[in-house]
Design a protein around this motif. Structure first.
Motif, PDB file in Angstrom:
ATOM      1  N   MET A  63     -30.470 -14.473 -34.700  1.00  0.00           N
ATOM      2  CA  MET A  63     -31.194 -13.208 -34.741  1.00  0.00           C
ATOM      3  C   MET A  63     -30.226 -12.079 -34.395  1.00  0.00           C
ATOM      4  O   MET A  63     -29.571 -12.117 -33.362  1.00  0.00           O
ATOM      5  N   LEU A  64     -30.155 -11.090 -35.267  1.00  0.00           N
ATOM      6  CA  LEU A  64     -29.292  -9.945 -35.020  1.00  0.00           C
ATOM      7  C   LEU A  64     -30.133  -8.680 -34.965  1.00  0.00           C
ATOM      8  O   LEU A  64     -30.809  -8.332 -35.936  1.00  0.00           O
ATOM      9  N   LEU A  65     -30.117  -7.997 -33.834  1.00  0.00           N
ATOM     10  CA  LEU A  65     -30.800  -6.712 -33.681  1.00  0.00           C
ATOM     11  C   LEU A  65     -29.790  -5.631 -34.050  1.00  0.00           C
ATOM     12  O   LEU A  65     -28.933  -5.265 -33.255  1.00  0.00           O
ATOM     13  N   ILE A  66     -29.885  -5.135 -35.268  1.00  0.00           N
ATOM     14  CA  ILE A  66     -28.845  -4.299 -35.851  1.00  0.00           C
ATOM     15  C   ILE A  66     -28.584  -3.048 -35.025  1.00  0.00           C
ATOM     16  O   ILE A  66     -27.478  -2.532 -34.988  1.00  0.00           O
ATOM     17  N   ASP A  67     -29.598  -2.575 -34.337  1.00  0.00           N
ATOM     18  CA  ASP A  67     -29.470  -1.356 -33.549  1.00  0.00           C
ATOM     19  C   ASP A  67     -28.531  -1.530 -32.354  1.00  0.00           C
ATOM     20  O   ASP A  67     -28.167  -0.549 -31.706  1.00  0.00           O
ATOM     21  N   TYR A 121      -9.770  -9.900 -28.174  1.00  0.00           N
ATOM     22  CA  TYR A 121     -11.111  -9.816 -28.753  1.00  0.00           C
ATOM     23  C   TYR A 121     -11.777  -8.511 -28.317  1.00  0.00           C
ATOM     24  O   TYR A 121     -11.601  -8.046 -27.197  1.00  0.00           O
ATOM     25  N   GLN A 122     -12.557  -7.946 -29.224  1.00  0.00           N
ATOM     26  CA  GLN A 122     -13.253  -6.681 -28.979  1.00  0.00           C
ATOM     27  C   GLN A 122     -14.749  -6.880 -29.073  1.00  0.00           C
ATOM     28  O   GLN A 122     -15.254  -7.469 -30.021  1.00  0.00           O
ATOM     29  N   LEU A 123     -15.473  -6.379 -28.095  1.00  0.00           N
ATOM     30  CA  LEU A 123     -16.928  -6.497 -28.077  1.00  0.00           C
ATOM     31  C   LEU A 123     -17.536  -5.544 -29.099  1.00  0.00           C
ATOM     32  O   LEU A 123     -17.290  -4.340 -29.058  1.00  0.00           O
ATOM     33  N   ILE A 124     -18.341  -6.071 -30.030  1.00  0.00           N
ATOM     34  CA  ILE A 124     -18.965  -5.227 -31.055  1.00  0.00           C
ATOM     35  C   ILE A 124     -20.488  -5.295 -31.024  1.00  0.00           C
ATOM     36  O   ILE A 124     -21.154  -4.498 -31.691  1.00  0.00           O
ATOM     37  N   TYR A 125     -21.048  -6.244 -30.282  1.00  0.00           N
ATOM     38  CA  TYR A 125     -22.494  -6.400 -30.263  1.00  0.00           C
ATOM     39  C   TYR A 125     -22.913  -6.937 -28.907  1.00  0.00           C
ATOM     40  O   TYR A 125     -22.300  -7.866 -28.379  1.00  0.00           O
ATOM     41  N   ARG A 126     -23.955  -6.328 -28.347  1.00  0.00           N
ATOM     42  CA  ARG A 126     -24.502  -6.802 -27.078  1.00  0.00           C
ATOM     43  C   ARG A 126     -26.018  -6.700 -27.129  1.00  0.00           C
ATOM     44  O   ARG A 126     -26.585  -5.607 -27.193  1.00  0.00           O
ATOM     45  N   ALA A 127     -26.677  -7.830 -27.107  1.00  0.00           N
ATOM     46  CA  ALA A 127     -28.131  -7.873 -27.250  1.00  0.00           C
ATOM     47  C   ALA A 127     -28.817  -7.461 -25.951  1.00  0.00           C
ATOM     48  O   ALA A 127     -28.269  -7.642 -24.856  1.00  0.00           O
TER      49      ALA A 127
END
Length: 215
Positions: A194-198, A58-64
């Motif tokens: 909730m997705l913070l696109i940035d 698995y690859q990390l693509i998003y971190r809030a």
């Protein structure tokens, strides 16, 4: 409280995503964006994979952002409601009423009327429910492996996380006029989030969520 945290963290995200024109969307930049993608990002990713108990493919693509603040707020509110619940339980199980307990404490600095304490207690419970709803919809991290994705959320318990699995293409905007965060709400599979696109690793990682599953 949750709304204030979001407003401070996503000042630059004030637009609604058009899923039919994603490749034309302009993504705002942030001074905080990419802080986790530093020279030791490989070590950070490996640490998070072990923390979330996921396979290495698995690859990390998003971190809030604000993970620690969200956890701290959740635990403090939980502790407050727990104390209120214990006091209410003691009142029901004994002859000492809540007001008798309150009279032993100088509450003149807090309320003008003793019965207002009940409103305070009800308010704390409602705030805790709102925080719980926020935690359930706020993914801390998203990983991918080919066409499969897993979103990691904070647990409703004091510690731990909850995983939600979905596949490429299983995402859609979630519009609700009563939701103050509707411009960042999406359905990941059957779970609203909730997705913070940035805070995606790259804009293309967000685009790929909407692509059809490869055959």
């Amino acid at each position: 409280m949750c709304a204030a945290i979001l407003r401070n963290s996503i000042k630059c995200i004030n637009f609604r995503i058009n899923t039919t024109a994603l490749t034309k969307s302009n993504f705002c930049t942030s001074a905080v964006r990419g802080n986790w993608r530093h020279k030791d990002s490989v070590n950070v990713e490996q640490y998070l994979l072990k923390l979330d108990n996921l396979p290495e493919h698995y690859q990390l693509i998003y971190r809030a952002p604000l993970e620690n603040y969200v956890t701290w707020t959740k635990n403090v509110s939980t502790g407050t409601v727990t104390v209120i619940g214990l006091v209410a339980g003691w009142q029901l199980a004994s002859t000492m009423s809540f007001m008798n307990i309150a009279r032993k404490i100088d509450i003149s600095m807090l309320v003008s009327n003793e019965t207002d304490l009940y409103y305070f207690a009800a308010g704390f419970v409602l705030i805790n429910l709102a925080i719980r709803a926020f935690v359930a919809k706020y993914p801390l991290r998203i990983y991918k492996s080919a066409d499969k994705y897993v979103a990691v959320y904070g647990s409703q318990m004091p510690v731990g996380t909850v995983k939600h699995y979905f596949e490429r293409g299983q995402i859609a905007e979630y519009r609700n006029v009563l939701n103050p965060w509707s411009h960042i709400m999406f359905m990941l599979g059957r779970r609203s989030s909730m997705l913070l696109i940035d805070y995606f690793k790259t804009p293309s990682e967000f685009h790929q969520l909407f692509q059809e599953k490869r055959t």
